[in-house]
Enzyme design. Structure first.
Site, PDB file in Angstrom:
ATOM      1  N   THR A 102      38.103  88.348  84.510  1.00 56.56           N
ATOM      2  CA  THR A 102      36.849  88.742  84.155  1.00 56.56           C
ATOM      3  C   THR A 102      35.629  88.473  84.893  1.00 56.56           C
ATOM      4  O   THR A 102      35.008  89.651  85.316  1.00 56.56           O
ATOM      5  CB  THR A 102      36.612  88.164  82.495  1.00 56.56           C
ATOM      6  N   THR A 132      24.428  81.962  86.726  1.00 54.54           N
ATOM      7  CA  THR A 132      24.123  80.965  85.890  1.00 54.54           C
ATOM      8  C   THR A 132      23.565  79.989  87.037  1.00 54.54           C
ATOM      9  O   THR A 132      23.986  79.913  88.298  1.00 54.54           O
ATOM     10  CB  THR A 132      25.173  80.394  85.343  1.00 54.54           C
ATOM     11  N   ASP A 133      22.775  78.941  86.736  1.00 57.40           N
ATOM     12  CA  ASP A 133      22.259  77.803  87.580  1.00 57.40           C
ATOM     13  C   ASP A 133      23.655  77.052  88.040  1.00 57.40           C
ATOM     14  O   ASP A 133      23.586  76.087  88.826  1.00 57.40           O
ATOM     15  CB  ASP A 133      21.217  76.901  87.059  1.00 57.40           C
ATOM     16  N   GLU A 134      24.818  76.980  87.259  1.00 59.75           N
ATOM     17  CA  GLU A 134      25.858  76.103  87.201  1.00 59.75           C
ATOM     18  C   GLU A 134      26.412  76.282  88.904  1.00 59.75           C
ATOM     19  O   GLU A 134      27.543  75.611  89.268  1.00 59.75           O
ATOM     20  CB  GLU A 134      26.914  76.119  86.004  1.00 59.75           C
ATOM     21  N   TYR A 157      34.587  77.698  85.494  1.00 57.79           N
ATOM     22  CA  TYR A 157      33.650  78.455  85.156  1.00 57.79           C
ATOM     23  C   TYR A 157      32.843  78.822  86.287  1.00 57.79           C
ATOM     24  O   TYR A 157      32.314  80.292  86.741  1.00 57.79           O
ATOM     25  CB  TYR A 157      32.884  78.368  83.848  1.00 57.79           C
ATOM     26  N   SER A 158      31.985  77.860  86.669  1.00 58.35           N
ATOM     27  CA  SER A 158      31.139  78.060  87.728  1.00 58.35           C
ATOM     28  C   SER A 158      31.496  78.585  89.092  1.00 58.35           C
ATOM     29  O   SER A 158      30.832  79.247  89.693  1.00 58.35           O
ATOM     30  CB  SER A 158      30.036  76.673  87.921  1.00 58.35           C
ATOM     31  N   LYS A 161      31.902  82.463  88.754  1.00 56.22           N
ATOM     32  CA  LYS A 161      30.421  83.097  88.502  1.00 56.22           C
ATOM     33  C   LYS A 161      30.136  82.971  90.370  1.00 56.22           C
ATOM     34  O   LYS A 161      29.408  83.917  90.699  1.00 56.22           O
ATOM     35  CB  LYS A 161      29.395  82.253  87.692  1.00 56.22           C
ATOM     36  N   ARG A 221      20.234  69.160  80.865  1.00 56.64           N
ATOM     37  CA  ARG A 221      19.863  70.448  80.986  1.00 56.64           C
ATOM     38  C   ARG A 221      18.503  71.032  80.747  1.00 56.64           C
ATOM     39  O   ARG A 221      17.830  70.429  80.149  1.00 56.64           O
ATOM     40  CB  ARG A 221      21.168  71.092  80.079  1.00 56.64           C
TER      41      ARG A 221
HETATM   42  N1  LIG Z   1      24.723  81.111  77.667  1.00 55.49           N
HETATM   43  C1  LIG Z   1      23.964  80.624  78.667  1.00 55.49           C
HETATM   44  O1  LIG Z   1      23.175  79.552  78.537  1.00 55.49           O
HETATM   45  C2  LIG Z   1      23.805  81.446  80.006  1.00 55.49           C
HETATM   46  C3  LIG Z   1      22.985  80.931  81.052  1.00 55.49           C
HETATM   47  C4  LIG Z   1      22.691  81.408  82.266  1.00 55.49           C
HETATM   48  C5  LIG Z   1      23.769  82.490  82.531  1.00 55.49           C
HETATM   49  N2  LIG Z   1      24.762  82.989  81.524  1.00 55.49           N
HETATM   50  C6  LIG Z   1      25.502  84.283  81.884  1.00 55.49           C
HETATM   51  O2  LIG Z   1      24.994  85.044  81.152  1.00 55.49           O
HETATM   52  C7  LIG Z   1      26.272  86.093  80.674  1.00 55.49           C
HETATM   53  C8  LIG Z   1      26.145  86.251  79.173  1.00 55.49           C
HETATM   54  O3  LIG Z   1      26.369  84.776  78.786  1.00 55.49           O
HETATM   55  P1  LIG Z   1      26.438  84.620  77.134  1.00 55.49           P
HETATM   56  O4  LIG Z   1      26.176  83.353  76.768  1.00 55.49           O
HETATM   57  O5  LIG Z   1      25.829  85.790  76.383  1.00 55.49           O
HETATM   58  O6  LIG Z   1      28.030  84.846  76.856  1.00 55.49           O
HETATM   59  P2  LIG Z   1      28.905  85.276  75.624  1.00 55.49           P
HETATM   60  O7  LIG Z   1      30.169  84.563  75.757  1.00 55.49           O
HETATM   61  O8  LIG Z   1      28.170  85.052  74.225  1.00 55.49           O
HETATM   62  O9  LIG Z   1      29.059  86.831  75.938  1.00 55.49           O
HETATM   63  C9  LIG Z   1      30.012  87.260  76.748  1.00 55.49           C
HETATM   64  C10 LIG Z   1      30.150  88.856  76.188  1.00 55.49           C
HETATM   65  O10 LIG Z   1      31.134  89.346  77.410  1.00 55.49           O
HETATM   66  C11 LIG Z   1      32.019  90.132  76.755  1.00 55.49           C
HETATM   67  N3  LIG Z   1      33.209  90.167  77.735  1.00 55.49           N
HETATM   68  C12 LIG Z   1      34.173  89.009  77.746  1.00 55.49           C
HETATM   69  N4  LIG Z   1      35.217  89.405  78.715  1.00 55.49           N
HETATM   70  C13 LIG Z   1      35.021  90.726  78.714  1.00 55.49           C
HETATM   71  C14 LIG Z   1      35.747  91.665  79.696  1.00 55.49           C
HETATM   72  N5  LIG Z   1      36.690  91.429  80.271  1.00 55.49           N
HETATM   73  N6  LIG Z   1      35.344  92.973  79.485  1.00 55.49           N
HETATM   74  C15 LIG Z   1      34.358  93.233  78.852  1.00 55.49           C
HETATM   75  N7  LIG Z   1      33.484  92.423  78.115  1.00 55.49           N
HETATM   76  C16 LIG Z   1      33.769  91.059  77.988  1.00 55.49           C
HETATM   77  C17 LIG Z   1      32.448  89.301  75.310  1.00 55.49           C
HETATM   78  O11 LIG Z   1      33.078  90.092  74.483  1.00 55.49           O
HETATM   79  C18 LIG Z   1      30.947  88.855  75.156  1.00 55.49           C
HETATM   80  O12 LIG Z   1      30.336  89.900  74.233  1.00 55.49           O
HETATM   81  C19 LIG Z   1      27.371  85.668  81.253  1.00 55.49           C
HETATM   82  O13 LIG Z   1      27.545  86.071  82.749  1.00 55.49           O
HETATM   83  C20 LIG Z   1      26.978  84.128  81.683  1.00 55.49           C
HETATM   84  O14 LIG Z   1      27.624  83.793  82.949  1.00 55.49           O
HETATM   85  C21 LIG Z   1      24.825  82.495  80.313  1.00 55.49           C
END
Ligand SMILES: NC(=O)c1ccc[n+]([C@@H]2O[C@H](COP(=O)([O-])OP(=O)(O)OC[C@H]3O[C@@H](n4cnc5c(N)ncnc54)[C@H](O)[C@@H]3O)[C@@H](O)[C@H]2O)c1
Length: 338
Positions: A102, A132-134, A157-158, A161, A221
């Site tokens: 993904t 992400t900052d990770e 994960y990181s 990303k 964090r």
């Molecule tokens: N949550 C945090 O604290 C945070 C911080 C910094 C960056 N991010 C980044 O922000 C983005 C969103 O994070 P989040 O916390 O909302 O994640 P989340 O896990 O809540 O949501 C991810 C979404 O992506 C969809 N998804 C997953 N695999 C998929 C695929 N193969 N095809 C299409 N859709 C797919 C899922 O159905 C879901 O709706 C991510 O890229 C994450 O790396 C998150």
């Protein structure tokens, strides 16, 4: 810069994506959500915009070349906010491959489709990659991550990303694609899948179950309200410079144990319980493998180059978030049902 719509939001049925979609619709943009609806994605997160004339939903998988090609056959996008990802570090430790499919392959499929659809230096289009900052790894007790910090990811994960960030930059350098990357700290707010720290603690409190805290709870964090994050994404789209990276953070560092104590205090306040009655639920568990000690963000670039500022009242926002989880147990049960 001002790009007129249509906008693609991948992962728009997830936590951050659904908040971004609601903001974009409020701003009058036309939004297409592309989401595979994995365990983390739910149309319940988008009920407010369902049926809105400026909102369309397409179910599809970013790691499928055919799904991506079909999406780009249907729509001509001016801006892509790419949020679809596998996002939970613990799951990446259990099974890294889904994160490669993904987060890495999915990002490259989208970049390819965007390239074929004319995302180049002459267009007013933008590929906005939400990261992400990770990717920067871990800090010691001082210092902060900034846009010039070297990448040093430690979890699958990181690492996935970080890899996707590199591909986005490679498309900018090789194909002159207008891109922007944001590296954001930990988000909190409503509609976060109940496997992440804050909803886990609230659910443990509601069910009087042990509150799991990794190791000694010393990991730090920087917590940012999700509404502040999506405002930052919107403002960067309007005011940021294509080709640039922006670090987004709330200047709001908490170690896990202090944060858990604060959640307990606010929960007890909301429930009218004697303060601290639930602290005995705290249960220290074996630390996460490769657990980064501390993340912190120097947000001076975004705050000096754009009009964005984080909301400062963490206690109030955290309390209203806890209240939302208490009042929305139906949502919790619905999104977690097998
Ligand atoms: N949550 C945090 O604290 C945070 C911080 C910094 C960056 N991010 C980044 O922000 C983005 C969103 O994070 P989040 O916390 O909302 O994640 P989340 O896990 O809540 O949501 C991810 C979404 O992506 C969809 N998804 C997953 N695999 C998929 C695929 N193969 N095809 C299409 N859709 C797919 C899922 O159905 C879901 O709706 C991510 O890229 C994450 O790396 C998150």
């Amino acid at each position: 810069m001002n790009y007129s719509n249509t906008i693609l939001v991948t992962g728009g049925a997830g936590f951050i994506g659904s908040h971004l979609v609601k903001l974009l619709i409020e701003k009058g943009e036309h939004v297409v959500v592309f989401d595979a609806l994995t365990y983390a994605g739910h149309l319940e997160n988008l009920v407010e915009v369902k049926g809105h004339p400026s909102f369309q939903f397409v179910k599809g998988d970013v790691s499928s070349k055919e799904d991506c090609a079909e999406l780009f056959r249907q729509f001509n996008f001016n801006c892509i906010f790419h949020l679809a990802a596998e996002s939970h570090v613990d799951r990446s430790i259990q099974g890294p491959l889904a994160f490669v499919h993904t987060n890495v392959l999915g990002t490259v499929h989208l970049l390819e489709e965007a390239r074929k659809q004319g995302f180049d230096g002459h267009s007013k289009k933008l590929f906005f990659h939400v990261s992400t900052d990770e990717v920067f790894g871990t800090l010691g007790s001082d210092g902060k991550f900034s846009e010039t910090t070297a990448y040093s990811p430690h979890s699958p994960y990181s690492a996935s990303k970080a890899s996707s960030d590199h591909f986005v930059r490679a498309y900018a350098d090789t194909y002159d694609m207008p891109v922007m990357i944001s590296n954001c700290s930990n988000n909190f707010g409503t509609h976060q899948f109940p496997e992440k720290l804050i909803p886990v603690v609230v659910n443990s409190l509601l069910n009087q179950k042990p509150i799991p805290v990794y190791g000694k709870g010393v990991n730090v964090r920087d917590w940012l309200w999700v509404e502040d994050h999506v405002q930052a994404l919107y403002i960067l789209w309007k005011e940021g410079k294509p080709g640039e990276t922006y670090c987004i953070g709330g200047n709001n560092e908490w170690n896990n144990l202090d944060l858990v104590h604060l959640i307990i205090e606010l929960f007890d306040e909301l429930k009218g319980n004697a303060l601290g009655t639930s602290t005995q639920l705290i249960s220290f568990v074996t630390d996460r493998l490769g657990h980064d000690l501390r993340y912190a963000i120097d947000n001076s670039k975004i705050t000096s180059e754009t009009s964005w500022l984080p909301t400062v009242d963490f206690r109030e926002k955290l309390k209203s978030t806890i209240q939302w989880y208490i009042e929305n147990q139906e949502w919790v049960n619905s999104v977690t049902k097998p």
